[in-house]
Design a protein around this motif. Structure first.
Motif, PDB file in Angstrom:
ATOM      1  N   ASN A  64      -1.022 -32.964  35.261  1.00 58.84           N
ATOM      2  CA  ASN A  64      -1.776 -33.726  34.577  1.00 58.84           C
ATOM      3  C   ASN A  64      -1.184 -33.840  33.213  1.00 58.84           C
ATOM      4  OD1 ASN A  64      -4.025 -33.859  36.209  1.00 58.84           O
ATOM      5  ND2 ASN A  64      -4.517 -31.731  35.998  1.00 58.84           N
ATOM      6  N   ILE A  65      -1.153 -34.825  32.564  1.00 54.30           N
ATOM      7  CA  ILE A  65      -0.453 -34.966  31.303  1.00 54.30           C
ATOM      8  C   ILE A  65      -1.493 -35.480  30.351  1.00 54.30           C
ATOM      9  CG2 ILE A  65       0.819 -36.555  30.037  1.00 54.30           C
ATOM     10  CD1 ILE A  65       2.623 -37.078  32.577  1.00 54.30           C
ATOM     11  N   ALA A  66      -1.523 -34.928  29.049  1.00 58.61           N
ATOM     12  CA  ALA A  66      -2.426 -35.383  27.867  1.00 58.61           C
ATOM     13  C   ALA A  66      -1.381 -35.467  26.849  1.00 58.61           C
ATOM     14  CB  ALA A  66      -3.622 -34.321  27.886  1.00 58.61           C
ATOM     15  N   PHE A  67      -1.984 -36.171  25.733  1.00 57.21           N
ATOM     16  CA  PHE A  67      -1.401 -36.194  24.512  1.00 57.21           C
ATOM     17  C   PHE A  67      -2.341 -36.024  23.206  1.00 57.21           C
ATOM     18  CE2 PHE A  67       0.580 -39.130  27.629  1.00 57.21           C
ATOM     19  CZ  PHE A  67       2.027 -38.872  27.126  1.00 57.21           C
ATOM     20  N   GLY A  68      -1.695 -35.678  22.104  1.00 60.44           N
ATOM     21  CA  GLY A  68      -2.478 -35.527  21.059  1.00 60.44           C
ATOM     22  C   GLY A  68      -1.884 -35.094  19.806  1.00 60.44           C
ATOM     23  N   MET A  69      -2.592 -34.590  18.796  1.00 59.06           N
ATOM     24  CA  MET A  69      -1.732 -34.333  17.613  1.00 59.06           C
ATOM     25  C   MET A  69      -1.938 -32.703  17.379  1.00 59.06           C
ATOM     26  SD  MET A  69      -0.377 -36.792  16.033  1.00 59.06           S
ATOM     27  CE  MET A  69      -0.071 -35.666  14.220  1.00 59.06           C
ATOM     28  N   ILE A  70      -1.090 -31.964  16.843  1.00 54.72           N
ATOM     29  CA  ILE A  70      -1.015 -30.693  16.545  1.00 54.72           C
ATOM     30  C   ILE A  70      -0.638 -30.410  15.222  1.00 54.72           C
ATOM     31  CG2 ILE A  70       1.105 -30.204  17.502  1.00 54.72           C
ATOM     32  CD1 ILE A  70       0.207 -27.234  18.254  1.00 54.72           C
ATOM     33  N   TYR A  71      -1.626 -29.565  14.654  1.00 54.58           N
ATOM     34  CA  TYR A  71      -1.425 -29.002  13.097  1.00 54.58           C
ATOM     35  C   TYR A  71      -1.321 -27.772  12.960  1.00 54.58           C
ATOM     36  CZ  TYR A  71      -3.634 -33.770  12.821  1.00 54.58           C
ATOM     37  OH  TYR A  71      -3.701 -35.116  13.001  1.00 54.58           O
ATOM     38  N   VAL A  72      -0.091 -27.168  12.050  1.00 55.59           N
ATOM     39  CA  VAL A  72      -0.232 -25.552  12.065  1.00 55.59           C
ATOM     40  C   VAL A  72       0.214 -25.473  10.492  1.00 55.59           C
ATOM     41  CG1 VAL A  72       1.377 -23.704  12.354  1.00 55.59           C
ATOM     42  CG2 VAL A  72       0.846 -25.297  14.183  1.00 55.59           C
ATOM     43  N   ARG A  73      -0.871 -24.443   9.873  1.00 54.92           N
ATOM     44  CA  ARG A  73      -0.648 -23.985   8.792  1.00 54.92           C
ATOM     45  C   ARG A  73      -0.427 -22.403   8.718  1.00 54.92           C
ATOM     46  NH1 ARG A  73      -4.759 -25.850   4.210  1.00 54.92           N
ATOM     47  NH2 ARG A  73      -5.857 -24.041   4.940  1.00 54.92           N
ATOM     48  N   ARG A  74       0.726 -21.777   8.326  1.00 49.20           N
ATOM     49  CA  ARG A  74       0.920 -20.413   8.577  1.00 49.20           C
ATOM     50  C   ARG A  74       0.492 -19.877   7.115  1.00 49.20           C
ATOM     51  NH1 ARG A  74       5.745 -19.003   8.974  1.00 49.20           N
ATOM     52  NH2 ARG A  74       5.152 -16.862   9.805  1.00 49.20           N
ATOM     53  N   PRO A  75      -0.152 -18.640   7.230  1.00 46.44           N
ATOM     54  CA  PRO A  75      -0.516 -17.784   8.291  1.00 46.44           C
ATOM     55  C   PRO A  75      -1.800 -18.213   8.916  1.00 46.44           C
ATOM     56  CG  PRO A  75      -0.739 -16.566   6.398  1.00 46.44           C
ATOM     57  CD  PRO A  75      -0.269 -17.700   5.905  1.00 46.44           C
ATOM     58  N   GLN A  81      -5.720 -31.627  18.646  1.00 43.10           N
ATOM     59  CA  GLN A  81      -6.583 -32.472  19.020  1.00 43.10           C
ATOM     60  C   GLN A  81      -6.232 -33.443  19.886  1.00 43.10           C
ATOM     61  OE1 GLN A  81      -8.648 -34.011  15.624  1.00 43.10           O
ATOM     62  NE2 GLN A  81      -9.341 -36.147  16.492  1.00 43.10           N
ATOM     63  N   TYR A  82      -6.909 -33.613  21.064  1.00 41.80           N
ATOM     64  CA  TYR A  82      -6.422 -34.386  22.154  1.00 41.80           C
ATOM     65  C   TYR A  82      -6.623 -35.959  22.054  1.00 41.80           C
ATOM     66  CZ  TYR A  82      -5.534 -30.233  25.054  1.00 41.80           C
ATOM     67  OH  TYR A  82      -5.035 -29.253  25.628  1.00 41.80           O
ATOM     68  N   ASP A  83      -5.795 -36.878  22.420  1.00 42.67           N
ATOM     69  CA  ASP A  83      -6.069 -38.437  22.192  1.00 42.67           C
ATOM     70  C   ASP A  83      -7.274 -38.710  23.046  1.00 42.67           C
ATOM     71  OD1 ASP A  83      -4.344 -38.675  20.602  1.00 42.67           O
ATOM     72  OD2 ASP A  83      -2.684 -39.466  22.223  1.00 42.67           O
ATOM     73  N   SER A  86     -10.190 -37.927  25.987  1.00 43.76           N
ATOM     74  CA  SER A  86     -10.640 -36.337  25.727  1.00 43.76           C
ATOM     75  C   SER A  86     -11.262 -36.355  24.615  1.00 43.76           C
ATOM     76  CB  SER A  86      -9.408 -35.598  25.924  1.00 43.76           C
ATOM     77  OG  SER A  86      -9.534 -34.489  25.644  1.00 43.76           O
ATOM     78  N   GLN A  87     -12.400 -35.283  24.612  1.00 43.00           N
ATOM     79  CA  GLN A  87     -13.007 -34.973  23.377  1.00 43.00           C
ATOM     80  C   GLN A  87     -12.957 -33.340  23.020  1.00 43.00           C
ATOM     81  OE1 GLN A  87     -17.068 -36.602  23.140  1.00 43.00           O
ATOM     82  NE2 GLN A  87     -16.779 -37.560  24.947  1.00 43.00           N
ATOM     83  N   VAL A  88     -11.856 -33.136  23.479  1.00 43.67           N
ATOM     84  CA  VAL A  88     -11.420 -31.561  23.205  1.00 43.67           C
ATOM     85  C   VAL A  88     -10.829 -31.272  21.757  1.00 43.67           C
ATOM     86  CG1 VAL A  88     -10.102 -29.533  24.088  1.00 43.67           C
ATOM     87  CG2 VAL A  88     -11.456 -30.931  25.627  1.00 43.67           C
ATOM     88  N   ILE A  89     -11.140 -30.215  21.179  1.00 39.73           N
ATOM     89  CA  ILE A  89     -10.679 -29.780  19.929  1.00 39.73           C
ATOM     90  C   ILE A  89     -10.179 -28.362  20.054  1.00 39.73           C
ATOM     91  CG2 ILE A  89     -10.816 -29.627  17.398  1.00 39.73           C
ATOM     92  CD1 ILE A  89     -12.568 -32.155  17.561  1.00 39.73           C
ATOM     93  N   LEU A  90      -9.213 -27.776  19.523  1.00 34.71           N
ATOM     94  CA  LEU A  90      -9.035 -26.288  19.550  1.00 34.71           C
ATOM     95  C   LEU A  90      -8.579 -26.182  18.083  1.00 34.71           C
ATOM     96  CD1 LEU A  90      -7.244 -24.173  21.821  1.00 34.71           C
ATOM     97  CD2 LEU A  90      -6.487 -24.097  19.739  1.00 34.71           C
ATOM     98  N   VAL A  91      -9.116 -25.078  17.642  1.00 30.00           N
ATOM     99  CA  VAL A  91      -8.967 -24.751  16.314  1.00 30.00           C
ATOM    100  C   VAL A  91      -8.904 -23.210  15.887  1.00 30.00           C
ATOM    101  CG1 VAL A  91      -9.870 -24.674  13.776  1.00 30.00           C
ATOM    102  CG2 VAL A  91     -10.276 -26.744  15.352  1.00 30.00           C
TER     103      VAL A  91
END
Length: 210
Positions: A64-75, A81-83, A86-91
C-alpha cells in the motif's frame, strides 16, 4: 490508510513487553574506526536539524502506498498529514504521540518516549548508550544505519538511509513490535524553515461523532 506512521502511536503495551533480560540480548554492530567516524558525522548531522518540512511517500508490507507532508521541530514536535482521501493526522507534542483518524473519529495516544522515532526528536540525538546501532552499511555516497532503543528493543527498530556528500536524511524504515515494516521516503525536504505552533497542536475528537 490506517497503518504506517500509526505504529508510532499504537504501542501502549510496549513498556510492559520490554524487560531488562531481553534488553541484554540487543547485539550492537561491529564497527570499524571508519564506521565509528561516519556514525559520529551522522549523529552531528541529525543534531543539526532544528526544523524540517518534506513531502513523503509511505509503503507498507502489503504494498500500500500513501503520500503526505511531514513536519519536524526539534526537540519533541512532529506532524504527519496524509494526502486526501485519507483523513489521518499524527502529531507529537513533545509529551505524547497522537494518532487521529477523522473518518472514524478515533484518537489513539502513546507516550512519546515509546515511539520508534523518539530518538530523532530528542533534544540531543545520541547513537550510543540508550540507543544501540545494530547495523551499519555504506554504499556509493549512501549510508544505512539500523538502531533500537537499548532498554526498549520491543519498541521497534528504525533503519535510516542518508545520502552523503552532503549528508542528507532520505528515508527510514520502521519495523514495529508486530514485525510490520513501513518505509518512508522524503522528497523536496527543506531544513531550518519556520513552522507554526498550530501544526503541532494535539488533535481532538469531534463531539457527538463516533
Amino acid at each position: 490508510m490506517r497503518a504506517g506512521f500509526g505504529a508510532l502511536a499504537s504501542s501502549t503495551a510496549i513498556g510492559a513487553l520490554a524487560s531488562s533480560a531481553w534488553a541484554k540480548k540487543v547485539q550492537a554492530a561491529a564497527l570499524s574506526d571508519q564506521d565509528k567516524a561516519d556514525v559520529a558525522r551522522i549523529e552531528e548531522y541529525l543534531n543539526g536539524i532544528t526544523t524540517m518540512r518534506a513531502k513523503f511517500q509511505q509503503v507498507d508490507d502489503a504494498g500500500n502506498i500513501a503520500f503526505g507532508m511531514i513536519y519536524v521541530r526539534r526537540p519533541g514536535f512532529l506532524r504527519v498529514q496524509y494526502d486526501p482521501p485519507s483523513q489521518v493526522i499524527l502529531v507529537a507534542d513533545s509529551i505524547a504521540v497522537s494518532y487521529y483518524d477523522a473518518e472514524l473519529n478515533q484518537l489513539n495516544q502513546a507516550p512519546l518516549g515509546l515511539s520508534p522515532l523518539w530518538f530523532l526528536l530528542r533534544d540531543h540525538v545520541s547513537l550510543g548508550g540508550d540507543v544501540t546501532v545494530t547495523t551499519f552499511n555504506r554504499g556509493p555516497n549512501v549510508f544505512e544505519i539500523g538502531i533500537v532503543q537499548t532498554d526498549e528493543p520491543d519498541a521497534g527498530t528504525v533503519t535510516l538511509v542518508l545520502g552523503d556528500k552532503p549528508l542528507e536524511l532520505q528515508q527510514w524504515t520502521i519495523v514495529d513490535s508486530k514485525n510490520q515494516a513501513v518505509r518512508v521516503a522524503l522528497y523536496n525536504a527543506e531544513f531550518g524553515v519556520k513552522l507554526e505552533n498550530a501544526l503541532f497542536r494535539t488533535p481532538e475528537k469531534k463531539k457527538g461523532k463516533g
